[in-house]
Design an enzyme around this catalytic site. Structure first.
Site, PDB file in Angstrom:
ATOM      1  N   GLY A 196       0.786  -1.073   0.084  1.00  0.00           N
ATOM      2  CA  GLY A 196       0.026  -0.158  -0.086  1.00  0.00           C
ATOM      3  C   GLY A 196       0.865   1.351   0.045  1.00  0.00           C
ATOM      4  O   GLY A 196       0.682   2.267  -0.699  1.00  0.00           O
TER       5      GLY A 196
ATOM      6  N   ALA B  41      10.000   4.873  11.758  1.00  0.00           N
ATOM      7  CA  ALA B  41       9.380   6.082  11.867  1.00  0.00           C
ATOM      8  C   ALA B  41       8.139   6.101  12.909  1.00  0.00           C
ATOM      9  O   ALA B  41       7.524   5.232  13.125  1.00  0.00           O
ATOM     10  CB  ALA B  41       8.900   6.758  10.407  1.00  0.00           C
TER      11      ALA B  41
ATOM     12  N   ILE C 103      -3.396 -18.774   6.196  1.00  0.00           N
ATOM     13  CA  ILE C 103      -1.754 -19.121   6.614  1.00  0.00           C
ATOM     14  C   ILE C 103      -1.658 -20.597   6.888  1.00  0.00           C
ATOM     15  O   ILE C 103      -0.855 -21.251   6.496  1.00  0.00           O
ATOM     16  CB  ILE C 103      -1.046 -18.308   7.372  1.00  0.00           C
ATOM     17  CG1 ILE C 103      -1.280 -16.914   6.934  1.00  0.00           C
ATOM     18  CG2 ILE C 103       0.125 -18.621   7.894  1.00  0.00           C
ATOM     19  CD1 ILE C 103      -0.580 -15.840   7.761  1.00  0.00           C
TER      20      ILE C 103
ATOM     21  N   THR D 259      -3.143  -8.056  -0.354  1.00  0.00           N
ATOM     22  CA  THR D 259      -2.238  -7.229  -0.990  1.00  0.00           C
ATOM     23  C   THR D 259      -2.932  -6.337  -1.985  1.00  0.00           C
ATOM     24  O   THR D 259      -2.658  -5.110  -2.098  1.00  0.00           O
ATOM     25  CB  THR D 259      -1.009  -8.147  -1.610  1.00  0.00           C
ATOM     26  OG1 THR D 259      -0.343  -8.380  -0.518  1.00  0.00           O
ATOM     27  CG2 THR D 259      -0.098  -7.237  -2.493  1.00  0.00           C
TER      28      THR D 259
ATOM     29  N   HIS E 123     -13.111 -26.011 -23.775  1.00  0.00           N
ATOM     30  CA  HIS E 123     -13.055 -27.211 -23.904  1.00  0.00           C
ATOM     31  C   HIS E 123     -11.710 -27.897 -24.317  1.00  0.00           C
ATOM     32  O   HIS E 123     -11.040 -27.249 -25.333  1.00  0.00           O
ATOM     33  CB  HIS E 123     -14.164 -27.960 -24.748  1.00  0.00           C
ATOM     34  CG  HIS E 123     -14.355 -29.451 -24.703  1.00  0.00           C
ATOM     35  ND1 HIS E 123     -14.690 -29.922 -23.335  1.00  0.00           N
ATOM     36  CD2 HIS E 123     -13.897 -30.301 -25.568  1.00  0.00           C
ATOM     37  CE1 HIS E 123     -14.564 -31.363 -23.387  1.00  0.00           C
ATOM     38  NE2 HIS E 123     -14.298 -31.527 -24.504  1.00  0.00           N
TER      39      HIS E 123
HETATM   40  P1  NDP Z   1      -6.647 -15.795   9.826  1.00  0.00           P
HETATM   41  O1  NDP Z   1      -7.803 -14.750  10.298  1.00  0.00           O
HETATM   42  O2  NDP Z   1      -7.260 -16.413   7.981  1.00  0.00           O
HETATM   43  O3  NDP Z   1      -6.958 -17.205  10.532  1.00  0.00           O
HETATM   44  C1  NDP Z   1      -6.469 -17.293  11.811  1.00  0.00           C
HETATM   45  C2  NDP Z   1      -6.955 -18.563  12.393  1.00  0.00           C
HETATM   46  O4  NDP Z   1      -6.268 -18.656  13.535  1.00  0.00           O
HETATM   47  C3  NDP Z   1      -8.582 -18.830  12.404  1.00  0.00           C
HETATM   48  O5  NDP Z   1      -8.641 -20.195  12.009  1.00  0.00           O
HETATM   49  C4  NDP Z   1      -8.762 -18.443  14.061  1.00  0.00           C
HETATM   50  O6  NDP Z   1      -9.808 -19.527  14.408  1.00  0.00           O
HETATM   51  C5  NDP Z   1      -7.402 -19.312  14.481  1.00  0.00           C
HETATM   52  N1  NDP Z   1      -7.087 -18.486  15.964  1.00  0.00           N
HETATM   53  C6  NDP Z   1      -7.209 -17.245  16.189  1.00  0.00           C
HETATM   54  N2  NDP Z   1      -6.954 -16.988  17.421  1.00  0.00           N
HETATM   55  C7  NDP Z   1      -6.531 -18.182  17.825  1.00  0.00           C
HETATM   56  C8  NDP Z   1      -6.218 -18.846  19.230  1.00  0.00           C
HETATM   57  N3  NDP Z   1      -5.926 -17.894  20.251  1.00  0.00           N
HETATM   58  N4  NDP Z   1      -5.950 -19.868  19.388  1.00  0.00           N
HETATM   59  C9  NDP Z   1      -6.111 -20.983  18.319  1.00  0.00           C
HETATM   60  N5  NDP Z   1      -6.662 -20.624  17.173  1.00  0.00           N
HETATM   61  C10 NDP Z   1      -6.778 -19.170  16.914  1.00  0.00           C
HETATM   62  O7  NDP Z   1      -5.256 -15.694   9.837  1.00  0.00           O
HETATM   63  P2  NDP Z   1      -3.976 -15.979   9.241  1.00  0.00           P
HETATM   64  O8  NDP Z   1      -3.036 -15.735  10.084  1.00  0.00           O
HETATM   65  O9  NDP Z   1      -4.083 -17.344   8.507  1.00  0.00           O
HETATM   66  O10 NDP Z   1      -3.775 -14.946   7.851  1.00  0.00           O
HETATM   67  C11 NDP Z   1      -3.661 -13.447   8.371  1.00  0.00           C
HETATM   68  C12 NDP Z   1      -4.409 -12.731   7.080  1.00  0.00           C
HETATM   69  O11 NDP Z   1      -3.450 -12.675   5.996  1.00  0.00           O
HETATM   70  C13 NDP Z   1      -5.435 -13.266   6.572  1.00  0.00           C
HETATM   71  O12 NDP Z   1      -6.739 -12.525   7.047  1.00  0.00           O
HETATM   72  C14 NDP Z   1      -5.460 -13.144   5.084  1.00  0.00           C
HETATM   73  O13 NDP Z   1      -6.231 -11.559   4.815  1.00  0.00           O
HETATM   74  C15 NDP Z   1      -3.866 -12.790   4.859  1.00  0.00           C
HETATM   75  N6  NDP Z   1      -3.612 -14.062   3.981  1.00  0.00           N
HETATM   76  C16 NDP Z   1      -4.105 -14.028   2.773  1.00  0.00           C
HETATM   77  C17 NDP Z   1      -3.488 -15.118   1.868  1.00  0.00           C
HETATM   78  C18 NDP Z   1      -4.040 -15.257   0.719  1.00  0.00           C
HETATM   79  O14 NDP Z   1      -4.601 -14.316   0.007  1.00  0.00           O
HETATM   80  N7  NDP Z   1      -3.963 -16.459  -0.090  1.00  0.00           N
HETATM   81  C19 NDP Z   1      -2.434 -15.911   2.359  1.00  0.00           C
HETATM   82  C20 NDP Z   1      -2.016 -15.628   3.760  1.00  0.00           C
HETATM   83  C21 NDP Z   1      -2.635 -14.662   4.427  1.00  0.00           C
HETATM   84  P3  NDP Z   1     -11.414 -19.099  14.163  1.00  0.00           P
HETATM   85  O15 NDP Z   1     -11.571 -19.202  12.903  1.00  0.00           O
HETATM   86  O16 NDP Z   1     -12.048 -19.906  15.037  1.00  0.00           O
HETATM   87  O17 NDP Z   1     -11.456 -17.452  14.608  1.00  0.00           O
END
Ligand code: NDP
Length: 458
Positions: A16, A115, A180, A312, A437
């Site tokens: 960004g 910064a 992730i 992104t 196809h």
């Molecule tokens: P997400 O928010 O996608 O997932 C976080 C996961 O961690 C969820 O399953 C959540 O569970 C779980 N969680 C959260 N807190 C806890 C806890 N205290 N104990 C156990 N489990 C927990 O985050 P990511 O880290 O996977 O990715 C971060 C961001 O990065 C995403 O929001 C996405 O926007 C971006 N990203 C995009 C990608 C792409 O476009 N392909 C690839 C990688 C990242 P619950 O579902 O129950 O809340």
């Protein structure tokens, strides 16, 4: 003498910030960007780009296995993690240097140092000093979040460290069920690491259409990932045998590495937001309006630090809209509707628009078009992997509300579908498109029959 040192000061040279700085500088404005780490940000340095290289690297063993069904006898192949890492780091350095060159060519200055905002029009850059600017744009992104209260959490890594393993671990427990976690579980498993995915909820990929969630959960297990749902850690213990994940209910898992992929948080620490009176949300993100304005008239914020849609291309669009509005006299705000997303799981996911559940909630009566099938590449050699495609359509007016795909090239397919959905396509218009196809995507335009889930009447 100019009132300020710069017309625009950008904090953070990620997706960004770089886009906003570059476009603004191209108008002749005096622009500087401060970066505390490496130019390129999470996406280029420790996110999307190196992750995709790891996905590519991890896909070859599966391809080799499939190739046997096509008449190949793949010779014994050996993966050299060190060689991959070297090539990956070289490519990341090349991409980062392109970002620097592009900024400089546009006339923006790159300042290396952390910064801190010291007032509505002033910042302090570590090692450089105090600087004033007419406008300040904060684009510092996010940082991995780990539940700090968990005993032994200090033994767990996040995805950031996974990009720099000295040697590939033999076994890993990945915690989380989001982007992730699912992507890295696929990478590790593909590279031959014994992989267990531990998620606290009832199914992975919360927020995605339920059909995607079920399908991906089945397919990743078929590929070899051990999936433990409804499972939480109580502590992590370091032993001579490795890290022991103690789980609720008394079970435990031993692995060389435990990786927490439990979300990311806006990176606002040490930014000095309070000095300028910049408001943050309850979740710790910088609060902005549709034009990315904070409550302080000279300060804006874009990208993950605002926690809108953390992708992104969204940060890039928000940065570009800021530049258009503030430096091109062209008020622009990014429309956050119909943003497609992809999960680079194995098999991958592409999704745009509403899930079935969201559409039922918003529109009442909807029609579902759904298919799960073995693509021709699989049927040829007796493979069992299936694809899934689903269209969510409003019953009244037949507008296509959502499109969800799991299978090879799903992320590529969804980019095209997103254009149609963004334009408000209806199902008859969609169906009037002639198929290509033989492809997987052709199934999307040949689904004529409404789907009724077993046990439900239309
Ligand atoms: P997400 O928010 O996608 O997932 C976080 C996961 O961690 C969820 O399953 C959540 O569970 C779980 N969680 C959260 N807190 C806890 C806890 N205290 N104990 C156990 N489990 C927990 O985050 P990511 O880290 O996977 O990715 C971060 C961001 O990065 C995403 O929001 C996405 O926007 C971006 N990203 C995009 C990608 C792409 O476009 N392909 C690839 C990688 C990242 P619950 O579902 O129950 O809340």
């Amino acid at each position: 003498m100019a009132e300020f040192d710069y017309d625009l000061f950008v904090i953070g040279a990620g997706s960004g910030g770089v886009r906003a700085a570059r476009l603004s500088a191209m108008t002749g404005a005096k622009v500087a960007v401060a970066e505390e780490y490496r130019v390129g940000g999470t996406c280029v340095i420790r996110g999307c780009v190196p992750k995709k290289f790891m996905v590519y690297a991890s896909e070859f063993p599966h391809m080799a296995a499939v190739s046997e069904g096509y008449g190949w006898s793949p010779s014994q192949s050996v993966f050299d993690w060190g060689r991959f890492l070297g090539a990956k780091d070289k490519e990341i350095a090349r991409l980062s240097s392109i970002y620097v060159t592009n900024l400089k060519n546009a006339g923006a200055e790159v300042l290396h140092g952390k910064a801190r905002v010291t007032g509505p029009n002033s910042v302090e850059v570590e090692g450089i000093g105090a600087i004033t600017a007419a406008k300040i744009l904060i684009a510092t992104g996010g940082r991995p979040f780990r539940p700090d209260g968990l005993p032994g959490i200090e033994h767990a890594i996040t995805s950031e460290e996974a990009f720099h393993f000295e040697t590939l671990p033999k076994s890993v427990v990945v915690v989380g069920g989001g982007f992730i976690a699912v992507e890295f579980a696929g990478i590790f498993n593909g590279l031959g690491v014994d992989t267990t995915l531990v998620y606290r909820g009832e199914n992975i990929l919360r927020g995605f259409d339920d059909s995607i969630r079920t399908h991906v959960a089945e397919e990743i297990q078929a590929r070899g990932i051990k999936l433990k749902l409804d499972t939480r850690h109580t502590r992590i213990e370091k032993t001579d045998q490795g890290l022991v994940s103690h789980l609720e209910g008394g079970a435990h898992l031993t692995s060389e590495v435990v990786m927490f992929a439990t979300g990311r948080k806006p990176y606002v620490e040490g930014l000095g937001l309070e000095s300028a009176g910049v408001k943050v949300t309850e979740g710790g993100a910088i609060a902005v309006d549709t034009f990315s304005r904070t409550n302080v008239p000279s300060i804006w914020a874009v990208g993950d630090v605002t926690d809108r849609i953390n992708l992104t291309p969204v940060a890039i669009r928000e940065g570009a809209a800021f530049a258009q509005t503030e430096f091109y006299n062209n008020p622009t705000h990014f429309d956050h509707e119909m943003v497609a997303s992809a999960v680079f799981s194995q098999p991958p996911v592409g999704s745009v628009g509403m899930t079935e559940a969201e559409a039922r909630h918003a529109h009442g009566k909807i029609d579902i078009y759904f298919s799960r099938f073995r693509p021709m590449k699989e049927t040829f050699y007796g493979g069992t992997e299936r694809c899934m495609i689903k269209l969510v359509v409003a019953a009244e007016g037949e507008k296509v509300l959502g499109c969800h795909v799991v299978g090879p090239d799903a992320p590529e397919i969804i980019q095209m579908a997103a254009i149609a959905l963004k334009m408000g396509i209806t199902k008859p218009q969609w169906d009037s498109t002639c198929a290509v196809h033989p492809t997987l995507a052709e199934e999307l335009v040949t689904m004529r029959d409404k789907y009724v889930a077993p046990g439900l009447s239309a």
